[in-house]
Design an enzyme around this catalytic site. Structure first.
Site, PDB file in Angstrom:
ATOM      1  CB  SER A 145     -11.104   7.859  -0.625  1.00 56.80           C
ATOM      2  OG  SER A 145     -11.160   6.451  -0.578  1.00 56.80           O
TER       3      SER A 145
ATOM      4  CG  HIS B 224      -1.992   1.029   1.208  1.00 56.25           C
ATOM      5  ND1 HIS B 224      -1.749   2.355   1.457  1.00 56.25           N
ATOM      6  CD2 HIS B 224      -3.323   0.926   0.944  1.00 56.25           C
ATOM      7  CE1 HIS B 224      -2.887   3.033   1.358  1.00 56.25           C
ATOM      8  NE2 HIS B 224      -3.863   2.183   1.044  1.00 56.25           N
TER       9      HIS B 224
ATOM     10  CD  GLU C  22      -1.392   4.965   5.900  1.00 52.67           C
ATOM     11  OE1 GLU C  22      -2.534   5.009   5.409  1.00 52.67           O
ATOM     12  OE2 GLU C  22      -1.179   4.760   7.115  1.00 52.67           O
TER      13      GLU C  22
ATOM     14  CB  CYS D 157      -6.862   8.368  11.507  1.00 53.50           C
ATOM     15  SG  CYS D 157      -8.170   8.017  10.362  1.00 53.50           S
TER      16      CYS D 157
END
Lengths: 277, 277
Positions: free
Chosen positions: B258, B120, B122, B186
């Protein structure tokens, strides 16, 4: 009846070290019991004239004070030093470590969570080294509702079960951006706990030997009980009851970190005589 | 049929911020997709002439490169800066944080464990900031056998499930004296995950909307599936199949961080027309 000792049991490094220190310091006194085993403390008194005092004020300049394996609060250690008592430190190095961590982490602004028993001497000592916010929890459920700030550091009593400590850390990390986890459970504790777990799964009666106020012995007994319903925590052969062994075939034995071999030997002899094995 | 949206879903702070940045930088290009949603990327291209380039070498001096929400590897960022490309950083601040932690902790001598998907973007970015030993694990079982030293620091992909991260930390702390746990999952992820869990327990069909390569949408779908067998991950209303709603009474809907509202609206309209509700 088959009798089997756990693969790992009894005296740990810290206890062996402390007894050696006490034996090398004849005519001294320990401040509080050196280890949680009254029989061994009697032996040190009788054979080495190492006394036991629970009273800090009994120590005067020139006396020799042996610090117990569990450590003592920082303020009391300072008092002894200020009085020019000859301080011989038999604190287990694995207990000194969480004391240092508490001091360093609280100096760095972390709130401290100690997993342990607030009334146990080890934890009284460790807690005394924290200079900021410090909380002692005895079980994972006690984490809920603590008024902790964002950065948390955590240590555990050397004798606690890792599974509960993992639950505590799991709860802390869910609510805090940073958790510094210091695994201060000592390896001897791990080894003795692993071994009692293995043995209790095979035995139909388990005998766990150690002082009634010995935290690590209580943990061993609690693990034994998980796997073997008929598990008993005793201090010496005098506590054994013959009915415990009735219709049993396999007796497992373990002992806490402060239980000397001679007590274990006495227990095994007594079980043999009770069961004619 | 009853249709209900999860209490928390869709665009998170980092995605909203990145789209605003992109909209403010007409005639720029993002390096890699700004967010994991092809439809929204098309909208930015059509309405704001924000292009998408997967090729680092396509950026020349004076060009404006918008950095995607997931961040990019440190070395690639340096390359863009060295070439005098005008770099506009739309990396989510919640992703910048684990990048910084990786850099600081490896500088302090910690081995780094990243919980996430190595492929990924990130995680490719976060990993690039570690200067010493670094390991990426995608599940708790991958911890076993890692050749880690005594001091370990750990971060998580912002979109992972806390339960698995707790298991990873549980394994690490059993074998290491110190584990520094940074909970970099998060809050938007937490909120969306909590809400989909609540809703999936009531619904008999769940629709989770988001890009097929969106990590957080995949996690939402996996949670929905735990509680509601008939859970589907779709990208847009075109993926809906009418038989999914046959004999169903309660359709729950969630969407990844998203997924723009206009796609969610289109999905709801389509479900209503398929079910005549």
């Amino acid at each position: 009846m088959k009798i089997e000792l756990a693969e790992s049991y009894g005296f740990c490094f810290g206890v062996k070290r402390a007894i050696k220190i006490a034996e090398e310091n004849r005519n001294s006194a320990t401040y509080g019991p050196l280890i949680h085993n009254a029989n061994e403390i009697d032996r040190l008194k009788n054979d080495f004239n190492v006394a036991l005092s629970e009273n800090l004020d009994s120590f005067r300049a020139g006396d020799t004070a042996v610090i117990r394996t569990h450590g003592i609060p920082k303020q009391e250690l300072s008092t002894l030093n200020e009085r020019n008592v000859n301080v011989i430190d038999a604190t287990c190095p694995y207990v000194t470590k969480p004391q240092q961590i508490c001091e360093e982490m609280s100096a760095q602004g972390y709130d401290i969570v100690i997993f342990g028993d607030e009334s146990h001497p080890e934890i009284k000592g460790v807690k005394s080294y924290a200079i900021g916010n410090v909380f002692v929890v005895n079980s994972p459920s006690e984490i809920d509702g603590l008024n902790l700030r964002e950065k948390v550091a955590t240590v555990a009593q050397t004798t606690r079960k890792i599974e509960e400590y993992q639950q505590i850390v799991g709860k802390l990390m869910a609510d805090h951006k940073e958790v510094r986890v210091f695994n201060t459970i000592c390896n001897a504790t791990f080894d003795n706990q692993d071994a009692v777990r293995d043995l209790a799964q095979k035995a139909d009666v388990m005998i766990v030997i150690g002082g009634k106020n010995s935290s690590n012995t209580k943990q061993l007994h609690s693990i034994a009980k998980e796997y073997c319903q008929d598990s008993y925590h005793i201090e010496s052969q005098n506590d054994l009851q013959s009915e415990w062994f009735s219709e049993k075939e396999f007796c497992g034995i373990s002992a806490g970190a402060s239980t000397p071999d001679w007590i274990i030997d006495d227990v095994i002899s007594k079980i043999k005589s009770l069961t004619n094995s």
